[in-house]
Design a protein around this motif. Structure first.
Motif, mmCIF file in Angstrom:
data_model
loop_
_atom_site.group_PDB
_atom_site.id
_atom_site.type_symbol
_atom_site.label_atom_id
_atom_site.label_comp_id
_atom_site.label_asym_id
_atom_site.label_seq_id
_atom_site.Cartn_x
_atom_site.Cartn_y
_atom_site.Cartn_z
ATOM 1 N N UNK A 150 5.576 1.272 7.998
ATOM 2 C CA UNK A 150 6.628 0.161 8.096
ATOM 3 C C UNK A 150 8.102 0.218 7.309
ATOM 4 N N UNK A 151 7.713 0.959 6.286
ATOM 5 C CA UNK A 151 8.802 1.027 5.412
ATOM 6 C C UNK A 151 9.628 2.227 5.591
ATOM 7 N N UNK A 153 -1.673 4.366 4.888
ATOM 8 C CA UNK A 153 -1.033 3.094 4.769
ATOM 9 C C UNK A 153 -0.195 2.816 5.721
ATOM 10 N N UNK A 154 -0.381 1.485 6.705
ATOM 11 C CA UNK A 154 0.176 1.030 7.603
ATOM 12 C C UNK A 154 1.745 0.689 6.862
ATOM 13 N N UNK A 155 1.612 0.186 5.628
ATOM 14 C CA UNK A 155 2.899 -0.282 5.125
ATOM 15 C C UNK A 155 3.991 0.513 4.786
ATOM 16 N N UNK A 156 3.407 1.813 4.475
ATOM 17 C CA UNK A 156 4.359 2.930 4.120
ATOM 18 C C UNK A 156 5.069 3.160 5.557
ATOM 19 N N UNK A 191 0.703 -1.349 -0.032
ATOM 20 C CA UNK A 191 0.116 -0.087 -0.015
ATOM 21 C C UNK A 191 0.967 1.054 0.072
ATOM 22 N N UNK A 212 6.588 9.779 1.707
ATOM 23 C CA UNK A 212 5.168 9.659 0.982
ATOM 24 C C UNK A 212 5.269 10.589 -0.305
ATOM 25 N N UNK A 255 8.625 5.414 5.743
ATOM 26 C CA UNK A 255 8.185 6.497 4.517
ATOM 27 C C UNK A 255 7.890 7.843 5.437
ATOM 28 N N UNK A 284 3.171 4.359 -1.408
ATOM 29 C CA UNK A 284 3.459 5.394 -2.259
ATOM 30 C C UNK A 284 4.495 6.186 -2.280
ATOM 31 N N UNK A 326 -11.158 -1.499 1.957
ATOM 32 C CA UNK A 326 -9.875 -1.652 2.815
ATOM 33 C C UNK A 326 -9.677 -0.485 4.050
#
Lengths: 120, 268
Positions: free
Chosen positions: B263-264, B258-261, A103, B33, B266, A105, B180
Motif C-alpha cells: 500500500x505504501x 507485508x500488505x502495508x508495504x 509492517x 523493500x 514499496x 521495511x 500474523x
C-alpha cells in the motif's frame, strides 16, 4: 540476530544505487521500519557499520524511523492505531482488520555524493 | 502523517523539513523493500515452483515443537498419493534430512552455521541439489526460531506456524510477527493436553485472531495420528488451489508478504 542479514541486504542495495548513479560515497540512508516487520531499528543501526565496512556506504549515517501500526476494520471501516499483538479495531473491537501501516521495511531515501563529471 | 511525499510540510516547518544537503550530494528517493534482493530471489524461486506445478510450504516454529515429526507423519499418510520433497534448515547436523530420507523421500539439508533463519538465496542453492521432477509438495522446514524466519520470503506459497502445547498458549501474543504471517496454525502434541492443564487451545486461537489472522487452527498429534485428517485435507486443498492458480497463470504469496508495504507503493 537477523538484523545483520538485513543490514547486509541494505548495504548491497545502497551499493547498487551508488553504482547506478556513479556516486563515490553515500552520506545518509533513511529507512522506515514498522513494528510488525520483525526488525529492530536499534539493532539494525548497530549491525550497519559491520555490514558497511569497506563498501561505498562505509561512512554513511543510517537514520531509521518507526512507522505506527494502523489497522482498517473490515467490519466498520474505521482506521485506528493498534498494538503489535492486538491488531483489533480500536473503534468496534472486531479482529477482522487489515494492517495499512506498521509492517513496512522500506529504504526511503539515500543521499549520494556524486562527482559532477559523473552526472548525466 | 506522511514523511515521504512532503504533504506534512508547512511554511512554518519547512526549514526543519529540508535540511541543507552538502554540496555535491544528491538525494535519491528509493521507496523499495529493504530486503529487495531476497524478495527478488524469492520471486524467482516461486516462479520455479509454479512452472512445475509444485506447492511450496514453509514450516516455522520454535525448536522442538514437532516440525520434523509432522513431516514424517504427513509423508507416511500421503505415500502413494502425492510426491513430497523436503528442504531442512538447521544450524548444524544432517539429522532431520536423514529422518526424512528414511521415509523414502528426497531431502536436502541446509546447514546454516550460525544463521538463525533461511533466506531465499539458501533455498535457491538447495534447489540446485534437488530433482523436483514429479514433486507435488515441497516442504521447507525452517530453522527452529519464532522470530527471524518470519521476516524472509523464501518463495513459498504458504506459511505454517506450529505451536506445541508444551510451549504456552500465549506464544502468538508474544511472537506476533510470526503468527500474523501464518496461513495455517498447527497446535501440535495435543496428546499431551491430558497431562498439561495450563494450555488452552481456545486461548491460543483467540491470540491468533487478535493478530487479525483468520488462518485455520489445526489441532493434532503427529505421534498418535490425532487430527491429521484435517491437516491433510488442508494440504490437499492448498495443492488444488495451487494447481488452479498455475493453470490460470497466477501465483500466491504467503501472508507474510507485508500488505502495508504494497500500500505504501514499496514493491510491485
Amino acid at each position: 540476530m537477523h538484523e545483520l542479514s538485513v543490514a547486509q541486504a541494505l548495504v548491497d542495495q545502497v551499493g547498487d544505487l551508488a553504482g547506478q548513479h556513479g556516486a563515490k560515497s553515500v552520506h545518509l540512508i533513511r529507512v522506515r521500519i514498522g513494528p510488525l516487520a520483525g526488525v529492530v531499528g536499534d539493532l539494525l543501526a548497530t549491525a550497519f557499520p559491520l555490514a558497511a565496512a569497506g563498501t561505498p556506504a562505509e561512512s554513511a549515517r543510517l537514520d531509521w524511523v518507526a512507522a505506527p501500526i494502523v489497522v482498517r476494520c473490515r467490519t466498520c471501516g474505521a482506521k485506528t492505531e493498534a498494538q503489535p499483538n492486538k491488531l483489533v479495531c480500536g473503534a468496534c473491537g472486531d479482529w477482522r482488520t487489515e494492517v495499512v501501516s506498521g509492517d513496512e521495511l522500506i529504504l526511503e531515501t539515500v543521499e549520494l555524493d556524486i562527482p559532477e563529471s559523473a552526472g548525466d | 502523517m506522511c514523511d515521504t511525499c512532503g504533504c506534512n510540510v508547512t511554511p512554518g516547518n519547512a526549514k526543519f523539513a529540508y535540511k541543507p544537503v552538502e554540496p555535491g550530494a544528491t538525494t535519491i528517493s528509493v521507496l523499495q523493500g529493504l530486503l529487495k534482493k531476497n524478495d527478488d530471489q524469492a520471486e524467482h524461486n516461486r516462479a520455479h515452483f509454479d512452472k512445475r506445478g509444485i506447492l511450496a510450504v514453509n514450516l516455522m516454529s520454535s525448536p522442538g515443537s514437532g516440525k520434523t515429526a509432522l513431516l514424517e507423519a504427513t509423508i507416511k499418510a500421503l505415500k502413494g498419493e502425492l510426491k513430497v520433497a523436503v528442504i531442512e534448515g538447521d544450524l548444524e547436523t544432517e539429522n532431520d534430512a536423514e529422518r526424512i530420507r528414511a521415509q523414502g523421500v528426497p531431502a536436502h539439508q541446509i546447514v546454516t552455521g550460525t544463521a538463525c533463519h533461511l533466506d531465499a538465496h539458501m533455498v535457491h542453492d538447495a534447489l540446485h541439489h534437488m530433482d523436483l521432477d514429479g514433486i507435488d509438495i515441497l516442504f521447507v522446514e525452517n530453522v527452529g526460531n519464532l522470530v527471524c524466519p518470519a521476516s524472509f520470503d523464501l518463495g513459498q506459497h504458504a506459511n505454517i506456524a506450529l505451536l506445541s502445547v508444551t510451549e504456552g498458549d500465549d506464544k502468538p501474543a508474544k511472537y506476533p510477527v510470526m503468527f500474523r504471517g501464518a496461513d495455517a496454525v498447527v497446535i501440535s502434541k495435543t496428546d499431551l493436553l491430558a497431562v498439561l492443564d495450563d494450555f488452552s487451545p481456545d486461548k491460543a486461537e483467540r491470540h491468533v485472531r487478535e493478530l487479525a489472522n483468520p488462518a485455520p487452527i489445526l489441532r493434532l498429534s503427529a505421534r498418535k495420528g490425532e487430527g491429521l485428517d484435517a491437516w491433510l485435507a488442508w494440504l490437499r486443498s492448498q495443492l488444488a488451489a495451487q494447481r488452479a492458480r498455475v493453470a490460470a497463470g497466477r501465483t500466491q504469496r504467503p501472508a507474510i508478504q507485508p500488505e502495508g508495504a504494497l500500500m505504501h507503493g514499496a514493491e510491485a
